[in-house]
Each structure stands twice: as C-alpha cells, then as structure tokens.
Design a protein around this motif. Structure first.
Motif, short mmCIF file in Angstrom:
data_model
loop_
_atom_site.label_atom_id
_atom_site.label_comp_id
_atom_site.label_asym_id
_atom_site.label_seq_id
_atom_site.Cartn_x
_atom_site.Cartn_y
_atom_site.Cartn_z
N VAL A 268 9.12 -1.31 0.16
CA VAL A 268 8.93 0.12 -0.13
C VAL A 268 10.21 0.90 0.13
CG1 VAL A 268 8.05 0.64 2.19
CG2 VAL A 268 7.40 2.10 0.27
N ASP A 269 11.06 0.39 1.01
CA ASP A 269 12.30 1.10 1.32
C ASP A 269 13.36 0.94 0.23
OD1 ASP A 269 12.40 -1.58 1.99
OD2 ASP A 269 13.76 -1.31 3.67
N THR A 270 13.06 0.21 -0.84
CA THR A 270 14.03 0.07 -1.94
C THR A 270 13.72 1.01 -3.11
OG1 THR A 270 12.80 -1.76 -2.98
CG2 THR A 270 14.52 -2.35 -1.38
N ILE A 271 12.76 1.89 -2.95
CA ILE A 271 12.46 2.84 -4.03
C ILE A 271 13.69 3.70 -4.33
CG2 ILE A 271 11.13 4.90 -4.64
CD1 ILE A 271 8.69 3.61 -3.37
N LEU B 120 9.00 6.92 -9.12
CA LEU B 120 9.66 6.11 -10.16
C LEU B 120 9.09 6.34 -11.56
CD1 LEU B 120 9.73 2.76 -8.15
CD2 LEU B 120 11.74 4.12 -8.74
N GLU B 121 7.97 7.01 -11.64
CA GLU B 121 7.25 7.04 -12.91
C GLU B 121 7.89 7.91 -13.97
OE1 GLU B 121 3.25 7.91 -11.53
OE2 GLU B 121 2.73 5.77 -11.67
N TYR C 121 0.84 -1.21 0.00
CA TYR C 121 0.00 0.00 0.00
C TYR C 121 0.88 1.26 0.00
CZ TYR C 121 -2.62 3.83 2.20
OH TYR C 121 -3.15 5.06 2.51
N PHE C 122 1.87 1.30 0.88
CA PHE C 122 2.76 2.45 0.93
C PHE C 122 3.50 2.63 -0.40
CE2 PHE C 122 3.06 1.42 5.67
CZ PHE C 122 2.11 2.37 6.02
N TYR C 123 3.90 1.51 -1.00
CA TYR C 123 4.61 1.57 -2.28
C TYR C 123 3.71 2.16 -3.37
CZ TYR C 123 8.34 0.05 -5.46
OH TYR C 123 9.40 0.03 -6.34
N VAL C 124 2.46 1.72 -3.39
CA VAL C 124 1.51 2.24 -4.37
C VAL C 124 1.39 3.76 -4.24
CG1 VAL C 124 -0.95 2.29 -4.97
CG2 VAL C 124 0.21 0.11 -4.68
N GLY D 222 12.64 -13.55 -9.16
CA GLY D 222 13.42 -13.27 -7.96
C GLY D 222 12.64 -12.75 -6.77
N ALA D 223 11.32 -12.64 -6.90
CA ALA D 223 10.52 -12.14 -5.78
C ALA D 223 10.33 -13.23 -4.73
CB ALA D 223 9.16 -11.65 -6.28
N PHE D 224 10.38 -12.82 -3.49
CA PHE D 224 10.13 -13.74 -2.37
C PHE D 224 9.13 -13.16 -1.39
CE2 PHE D 224 13.99 -11.28 -1.83
CZ PHE D 224 13.76 -10.61 -0.64
N GLY D 225 8.60 -11.99 -1.72
CA GLY D 225 7.60 -11.32 -0.91
C GLY D 225 7.05 -10.14 -1.69
N VAL D 226 6.17 -9.38 -1.06
CA VAL D 226 5.62 -8.18 -1.69
C VAL D 226 5.77 -7.00 -0.72
CG1 VAL D 226 3.96 -9.47 -3.09
CG2 VAL D 226 3.25 -8.61 -0.86
#
Length: 210
Positions: A176-179, A28-29, A19-22, A159-163
């Motif tokens: 979200v902290d990897t933005i 990033l856009e 949610y925070f990432y969204v 390579g995803a292991f979570g969301v």
C-alpha cells in the motif's frame, strides 16, 4: 476524456495491507482502470520462496501494531478478525467463481477487517454480506480451483511476490505504501530507464559470489 491504462491488482483477503490498498485505490483511479484479481497468498509465497509476516513472530507483532497505527493515520475503520492468519482458499475461490467486481471485493475485505470475522466460521453470513444466498456452498468446481491457481501463477509471472501487488505496464508495485510511487511512475513513465534506476537494478549480489 483521458485515456486510462489497465492495471491488475492482485489480492488475498488475508492481507490487512490489501484492505488498506482497496480503501485507498481511488488515488489511482484517475489514471488507471484497475482490475481486481484474486490469488492465493500462500501459493504465491511458496512459489517465490518467500515467508509471510505471520511466520516470523517478531515481524508479525510489529506489523500488527503498524496496522493499528496506519488505520488511524488513514482514518479507515479497522479491527482484526477472531484470529489471524486463517485459511482463505474457500473465500478466494468464491470471489473467482463470482467474477467479483470492486463492490464485492470491498465487501469481502470489510467482512474481515471492519466486522472482524473469519469467513470460514461464518460462511453463510459471509455469502449474504457479498449479496449471495446464505446457502451458497464453498466452491468445489475444478475450473474455479484451476482459475485461482492460474491467477496466482500469473501474478508471479508479472513480478508479484506478495500482496497487495499492482501491475501496470509490466511494472510491479508491491504494498500500500507504493501508491505514491505508482502515481509518480504514471506521470513519468520513463522513470525506470533513468541512470540511477538502471544502476540500482544492476547492482551485483555480493552473497552469490563464488
């Protein structure tokens, strides 16, 4: 006009961090065309032999408090749903079925993390919030079910292991902290070929020695 790279954003509405990432994706856009891809977090965790935060009591408490702090820090509206975690299979299938664009994806997250509701307990209201008929049934179509499974398997392959997980150029950035890290990568695409990254990637695992 600047050429933009395509990135896949793997998400499940169960995740407050997704949610925070969204809400922060606008950062990033300028550089990316981000395609939202619904997955089933439970399936992704099982396939990667991973545990969700809610399965570890101390971690669950820590992260819930962190979510409150982060929402305040980012000045993003936030409240927990009636209970958490909860089943998201029906909601994720619906997002697959409707080929959910960013507008619908954001509405789905807002229903949970702004209004504080569980789609399973308020299905008709959830559908109406997405702009659908309140009479919309929980998806039971085999193709939709198979597509959600396929999305989840593809996320693992990338390579995803979570969301939340964002994949660009075959590189997976989780959380979200990897933005900010993603932005640095986009401005320095040779990053992972640098010596210190190569060293990090090749550090031997001391727990697997005979």
């Amino acid at each position: 006009m600047k050429d933009k790279k395509l990135a896949h954003f793997y998400y499940d509405i169960i995740s407050p961090f997704a949610y925070f990432y969204v809400k922060e994706r606008h950062l990033l856009e300028e550089d990316l065309i981000i395609k939202p891809v619904p997955v089933l977090l439970g399936g992704l965790l099982r396939s990667t032999e991973n545990k969700g935060p809610a399965e570890i009591p101390a971690k669950r408490l820590h992260l819930y408090k962190y979510c409150v702090w982060l929402a305040h820090k980012l000045n993003i509206p936030f409240q927990f749903p009636q209970h958490h975690p909860f089943m998201t299979v029906a909601a994720q299938r619906l997002l697959v079925q409707e080929h959910a664009d960013w507008e619908m994806v954001e509405k789905a997250f807002d229903f949970i993390w702004v209004q504080g509701k569980d789609p399973n307990l308020s299905w008709a209201e959830f559908c109406e919030h997405l702009g659908l008929s309140g009479l919309t049934s929980m998806p039971d179509n085999l193709e939709v079910k198979a597509q959600l499974i396929s999305n989840t398997e593809e996320a693992k392959k990338e390579g995803a292991f979570g969301v939340p997980s964002l994949v660009v150029d075959g590189q997976c950035f989780w959380g979200v902290d990897t933005i900010a890290w993603t932005l640095d990568y986009l401005h320095s695409p040779g990053m992972f070929s640098e010596a210190h990254y190569l060293q990090a990637i090749n550090v031997p695992n001391g727990l697997t020695r005979a």
